[in-house]
Design a protein around this motif. Structure first.
Motif, short mmCIF file in Angstrom:
data_model
loop_
_atom_site.label_atom_id
_atom_site.label_comp_id
_atom_site.label_asym_id
_atom_site.label_seq_id
_atom_site.Cartn_x
_atom_site.Cartn_y
_atom_site.Cartn_z
N PHE A 5 0.74 -1.62 -0.45
CA PHE A 5 0.11 0.11 0.22
C PHE A 5 0.81 0.99 0.07
O PHE A 5 1.65 1.90 1.27
N LEU A 6 1.14 1.68 -1.05
CA LEU A 6 1.90 3.05 -1.11
C LEU A 6 0.61 4.08 -1.06
O LEU A 6 -0.42 4.64 -1.39
N CYS A 13 0.88 7.38 5.54
CA CYS A 13 1.56 6.53 6.31
C CYS A 13 2.04 6.19 6.65
O CYS A 13 1.95 4.94 7.06
N VAL A 14 1.24 6.83 7.56
CA VAL A 14 1.20 5.72 9.60
C VAL A 14 0.08 4.66 9.00
O VAL A 14 1.07 3.26 9.52
N ASP A 118 8.01 1.94 4.54
CA ASP A 118 7.84 3.03 4.06
C ASP A 118 7.24 2.95 2.94
O ASP A 118 7.36 2.79 1.45
N SER A 119 6.01 4.03 3.13
CA SER A 119 4.89 3.80 2.57
C SER A 119 4.72 4.83 0.49
O SER A 119 5.12 5.09 0.01
N ASN A 120 6.33 5.25 0.84
CA ASN A 120 7.05 5.95 -0.43
C ASN A 120 7.84 4.83 -1.33
O ASN A 120 7.75 5.50 -2.70
N LEU A 121 7.98 3.79 -0.80
CA LEU A 121 8.87 2.67 -2.04
C LEU A 121 8.17 1.79 -2.07
O LEU A 121 7.29 1.41 -1.47
N LYS A 122 8.10 0.86 -3.06
CA LYS A 122 7.40 -0.42 -3.43
C LYS A 122 8.40 -1.73 -3.27
O LYS A 122 6.99 -2.32 -3.24
N TYR A 123 9.09 -1.12 -2.66
CA TYR A 123 10.17 -2.78 -1.76
C TYR A 123 10.22 -1.63 -0.09
O TYR A 123 10.86 -1.07 -0.04
N TRP A 134 17.04 8.25 4.56
CA TRP A 134 16.81 8.76 3.26
C TRP A 134 14.70 9.24 3.91
O TRP A 134 14.64 8.95 3.57
N CYS A 135 14.64 7.85 4.87
CA CYS A 135 13.05 7.99 4.99
C CYS A 135 13.01 9.45 5.48
O CYS A 135 11.78 10.14 5.90
N CYS A 136 13.81 9.77 6.01
CA CYS A 136 13.63 11.21 6.79
C CYS A 136 14.06 12.80 6.37
O CYS A 136 13.24 13.72 5.42
#
Length: 152
Positions: A5-6, A13-14, A118-123, A134-136
């Motif tokens: 789930f992106l 994101c939560v 991380d819901s910004n990434l596909k994996y 990177w996440c921050c």
């Protein structure tokens, strides 16, 4: 592991990161439910509390009191070093609100064992300091708050 789930352009994101982790763990029904309500609940100020209530609500709707978690741990600012847990949270999805060097605490990820969802990434990506940076999108400072669930 894939991130199912992106969040795309939404601030989910939560819910999206936690639901993706649960889907990976085989809790597809709960994961799909959380994703389906993410747009309505993600605008709330206390997202972690809203997520917790959503999990409880799903369990009651399905008549499966045991579907939810059997234990839950809540962590507050800087009292958890997510990189040095020595197995403390192994096997438990842990939703983390990150704090960056810019003081921001607007992004959430879910950690499971040595993976970051991380819901910004596909994996999912490996749990490392570089991944947290990177996440921050700036230097990683600490976990502002977190909740870890032990599912049955």
């Amino acid at each position: 592991p894939p991130v199912r789930f992106l969040q795309n352009d939404f601030r989910t994101c939560v819910y999206s990161s936690f639901a993706s982790c649960l889907f990976f763990l085989g809790h597809e029904g709960l994961a799909t439910y959380l994703h389906s309500i993410s747009h309505w609940n993600s605008g709330k100020v206390q997202n972690i509390k809203a997520l917790d209530l959503s999990i409880t609500d799903y369990s009651k709707r399905k008549g499966k009191q045991k579907l939810g978690y059997k234990n839950k741990w809540v962590f507050r600012r800087a009292n958890i070093d997510i990189l040095n847990l020595n197995g403390l949270l192994d096997g438990q999805p842990t939703l983390c609100i990150l704090e960056g060097s810019d003081g921001g605490t607007e992004h959430a990820i879910t950690i499971y064992d040595h993976w970051i969802f991380d819901s910004n990434l596909k994996y999912a990506i490996p749990l490392t300091r570089a991944s947290l940076v990177w996440c921050c999108m700036c230097s990683y400072v600490c976990i502002a708050s977190a909740v870890s669930y032990e599912f049955e």
